[in-house]
Design a protein around this motif. Structure first.
Motif, PDB file in Angstrom:
ATOM      1  N   ARG A 148      12.373   5.409  -8.160  1.00  0.00           N
ATOM      2  CA  ARG A 148      11.595   5.650  -9.362  1.00  0.00           C
ATOM      3  C   ARG A 148      12.543   6.358 -10.327  1.00  0.00           C
ATOM      4  N   VAL A 181       0.839  -1.200   0.000  1.00  0.00           N
ATOM      5  CA  VAL A 181       0.000   0.000   0.000  1.00  0.00           C
ATOM      6  C   VAL A 181       0.867   1.241   0.000  1.00  0.00           C
ATOM      7  N   LEU A 182       1.918   1.197   0.794  1.00  0.00           N
ATOM      8  CA  LEU A 182       2.841   2.323   0.838  1.00  0.00           C
ATOM      9  C   LEU A 182       3.406   2.581  -0.552  1.00  0.00           C
ATOM     10  N   GLY A 183       3.930   1.515  -1.157  1.00  0.00           N
ATOM     11  CA  GLY A 183       4.551   1.682  -2.463  1.00  0.00           C
ATOM     12  C   GLY A 183       3.570   2.163  -3.494  1.00  0.00           C
ATOM     13  N   LEU A 191      -2.179   7.710   3.061  1.00  0.00           N
ATOM     14  CA  LEU A 191      -1.062   6.809   3.296  1.00  0.00           C
ATOM     15  C   LEU A 191      -1.058   6.286   4.721  1.00  0.00           C
ATOM     16  N   THR A 235       0.816   3.790  -3.112  1.00  0.00           N
ATOM     17  CA  THR A 235       0.361   5.160  -2.880  1.00  0.00           C
ATOM     18  C   THR A 235       1.400   6.155  -3.361  1.00  0.00           C
ATOM     19  N   LEU A 236       2.641   5.875  -3.007  1.00  0.00           N
ATOM     20  CA  LEU A 236       3.690   6.796  -3.412  1.00  0.00           C
ATOM     21  C   LEU A 236       3.909   6.761  -4.919  1.00  0.00           C
ATOM     22  N   ALA A 237       3.672   5.593  -5.511  1.00  0.00           N
ATOM     23  CA  ALA A 237       3.958   5.465  -6.934  1.00  0.00           C
ATOM     24  C   ALA A 237       2.861   6.068  -7.797  1.00  0.00           C
ATOM     25  N   LEU A 238       1.714   6.230  -7.201  1.00  0.00           N
ATOM     26  CA  LEU A 238       0.556   6.589  -7.991  1.00  0.00           C
ATOM     27  C   LEU A 238       0.702   7.919  -8.712  1.00  0.00           C
ATOM     28  N   ALA A 239       1.285   8.859  -8.034  1.00  0.00           N
ATOM     29  CA  ALA A 239       1.114  10.234  -8.476  1.00  0.00           C
ATOM     30  C   ALA A 239       2.081  10.695  -9.552  1.00  0.00           C
ATOM     31  N   ASP A 240       3.304  10.271  -9.529  1.00  0.00           N
ATOM     32  CA  ASP A 240       4.295  11.075 -10.201  1.00  0.00           C
ATOM     33  C   ASP A 240       4.341  10.984 -11.715  1.00  0.00           C
TER      34      ASP A 240
END
Lengths: 388, 296
Positions: free
Chosen positions: B213, A12-14, B11, A16-21
């Motif tokens: 990333r 979930v952490l990953g 989060l 969520t963070l990956a979703l936006a950029d």
């Protein structure tokens, strides 16, 4: 099970963070490929609404490019959209505090005729605390303060932006122009904004306020003194400013009755400050003596006595002693009226406040002078008890 | 789609929920046949209510106040304040229908429309469209989203205000992890003709945490990288570093986390290590009753 849940949590952490950029990346590329003003506006709007500081460099480049191509958007149909585009870009750069964009924002202030764009660029410079521009923004507002612009609405909008900018910059150079804006030709909204900005610009505005008190008309002196009193300046600076105002209030010759009343307001404000701040020492005494001797009205004279009382030092006690002595002498010689009685009582009570032995002899004289009313004699007796 | 509605909230809420489950979960069973059981547990969910932004010298720049419905689950208003004014500089009002965000409307300090999002969903409640209107109420852009058979977002199409397709973004996922979910591993950016304009590669550590990333141009060259730093083998990142194409550090955000995993402070520094500012976050704690399934 714990491990499973742990993995879930990490995913979930990953995610969520990956979703936006990629969103920022896609819109960044769309801006770079945008053709024409409407496409640039839409792409800029998308970039701005991401609220992602990483897009600041592209917005900065966009701002520079838009300013450099300003002549391409001179048609009336383009101008509104051009201004809107610049405004959203400038606002975002301010929000992101992207200081690298400061030169382009200043270019916008200087080169773009739309006052709303100028204002937004000024605000952005303030938000990013571009201190290199504090002097220039101060001068810009100072020039606007002098007189209404040909189109007053234009000047109002730019001034409003400059005031907000200087409030954010928190540089002492911004104090005077914002002060003059607060008493200037602008609409109430702008003046009020300037007045509310003043305490936020600098904690200790003593220096610029002293300049204003020295050089400006009486009504502005009063406002400046009040600004100093309401500021976060150290008490000794406030006292110093109050003494300056009090003394200048006596030195200046009023031009008419209105001026005389305004100067008395200045002196009364100064005296109230001296009382509240319990100002001590030699410096306030001559001004207090003058206010007692030549005060505009009884209120000023009573304030002067109170200021001497809280002062309490030998010069202040000596001044009170002389005042009481004169009143006592007058009383003995038959000169009496309600005002004198009121002053005598106030002087005696303030003499008690000093707790200074210098006033004992004159208080004893009053207590022994049976020409005074019982109230005055009682006040003198009480005062004597208060003095060690 | 907006970048994140309440990113930290989302989060930490998710993390808190799961962490709470983990802490109250049963231990490994013996060799006897396992029986599916359910029980209700109360979990603590931190709900972000205020975000304060500061300059590097500690001076307050502004704040954002988040307002929720009576259950503290649905964000209904986000007010942005400047330090010098009592009234918000910007208000974002959200409308929810059947538990789904229907629209977001952003107003300026004078109450004038700045921006509007209208969201659409499929029968499963998945976001399928996002239409953006500008301050004049004119269409500014729109997006559509598609999902694969596993329910993962597979494509995002971005259109301009006139409805002309401008970009296509495809999402690729790795093999499902122990949780059953497939991690996003590759984002492919394409122009309207479907030609690649770049990619974003995501990599994870052995326990599935996002590590980095990498943003690659169409020719495969690296444009920038974002690297997540963790202080321990489990838990939230303590920093996010952004590196330029040459590998040099461009910026860093360091996080201080609370007991429930929520971010309490985020400090931004530039490439030279100078602090550019920081944010502090305030929460209220919501208690949710959650049905927990376990086997023993």
């Amino acid at each position: 099970m714990k491990r499973l849940v742990s993995l879930l949590a990490l995913f979930v952490l990953g995610a969520t963070l990956a979703l936006a950029d990629e969103t920022a990346e896609v819109y960044r590329r769309l801006y770079l490929e945008a053709q024409g003003l409407s496409q640039k506006y839409a792409a800029a709007l998308n970039l701005v609404q991401l609220q992602d500081p990483s897009v600041a460099p592209i917005l900065s480049d966009a701002l520079t490019e838009l300013i450099n191509t300003q002549k391409d958007y001179s048609r009336p149909s383009d101008q509104e959209l051009y201004g809107r585009t610049l405004r959203i870009v400038a606002q975002a750069l301010g929000d992101y505090k992207y200081i690298d964009a400061a030169p382009s924002l200043w270019d916008a202030v200087q080169q773009v005729p739309d006052p709303l764009v100028k204002a937004e660029a000024l605000i952005a410079l303030g938000k990013m605390r571009a201190l290199d521009y504090a002097e220039r923004i101060s001068l810009l507002l100072r020039d606007l303060d002098f007189k209404p612009t040909d189109d007053p609405d234009f000047g109002e909008k730019v001034a409003y932006g400059a005031i907000l900018s200087l409030e954010k910059l928190k540089d002492v150079r911004g104090f005077s122009p914002v002060f003059f804006a607060s008493v200037g030709w602008y609409s109430q909204r702008v003046r009020q904004q300037a007045a509310s900005a003043l305490p936020n610009i600098v904690d200790d505005p003593t220096d610029p306020i002293a300049q204003i008190i020295r050089n400006e008309p009486a009504d502005r002196k009063v406002l400046a003194l009040n600004a100093e009193i309401n500021s976060k300046a150290p008490d000794d600076h406030k006292i110093q400013t109050a003494i300056l105002a009090l003394n200048l209030g006596h030195e200046k010759v009023p031009a008419d009755k209105i001026d005389a009343r305004t100067f008395s307001e200045l002196r009364k404000s100064a005296l109230r400050a001296l009382i509240t701040l319990r100002a001590q020492g030699d410096a306030p005494v001559p001004g207090c003596q003058n206010s007692y001797a030549k005060g505009y009205d009884d209120e000023e004279r009573l304030l002067a006595l109170a200021a001497l009382g809280v002062n309490g030092t030998d010069p202040a006690a000596g001044a009170l002693r002389d005042i009481i002595l004169q009143l006592n002498t007058d009383q003995q010689s038959g000169v009496t009226d309600d005002t004198r009685n009121r002053m005598a009582r106030a002087a005696i009570e303030n003499a008690a406040q000093t707790k200074n032995k210098l006033v004992r002899p004159v208080l004893m004289s009053v207590a022994a002078n049976d020409k005074w009313s019982g109230n005055i004699i009682l006040a003198a007796q009480n005062a004597l008890k208060a003095i060690p | 789609m907006r970048r994140c509605r309440v990113p930290l909230f989302a989060l930490v809420a998710a993390l808190s929920l799961l962490a709470s489950c983990a802490s109250s979960g049963p231990t490994a069973a013996s060799s006897a046949p396992k029986v599916r059981k359910e029980r209700t547990v109360v979990v603590k969910v931190p709900v972000l209510v205020k975000e304060s932004s500061y300059y590097s010298d500690g001076m307050l720049d502004g704040s954002i106040v988040y307002k929720y419905d009576s259950t503290n689950k649905y964000l209904i208003e986000k007010d942005t304040f400047d330090t010098s004014r009592a009234d918000p500089m910007e208000r974002e009002v959200s409308e929810w229908k059947s538990g789904l965000l229907a629209d977001d409307v952003v107003y300026d300090q004078d109450g004038k429309l700045k921006l509007r999002h209208d969201y659409g969903y499929d029968a499963s409640g998945r976001l399928i469209s996002d239409k953006v209107s500008d301050s004049k109420g004119q269409p500014a852009s729109s997006s559509t989203y598609a999902y694969d058979s596993a329910g993962n977002k597979s494509e995002w199409r971005a259109f301009d205000g006139a409805g002309v397709l401008k970009a296509i973004t495809s999402y690729s996922y790795g093999p499902p992890t122990a949780s059953g979910a497939a991690p996003l591993v590759l984002v492919t950016l394409k122009d309207a003709a479907g030609l690649s304009t770049g990619t974003i590669r995501l990599s994870y550590d052995s326990v599935g945490r996002l590590l980095r990333r990498d943003y690659l141009a169409a020719d495969g060259s690296t444009q920038k990288s974002e690297v997540y730093i963790y202080a321990s083998a489990a838990g939230s990142p303590v920093a996010l570093e952004t590196h330029r194409a040459d590998g040099s550090l461009a910026a860093k955000t360091a996080y201080a986390n609370g007991e429930l995993g929520q971010v309490l402070k985020a400090t931004d520094t530039d490439g030279s290590g100078s602090v550019r500012g920081f944010k502090q976050y305030e929460y209220v704690v919501r208690e949710d009753a959650v049905t927990q399934v376990y086997y023993e």
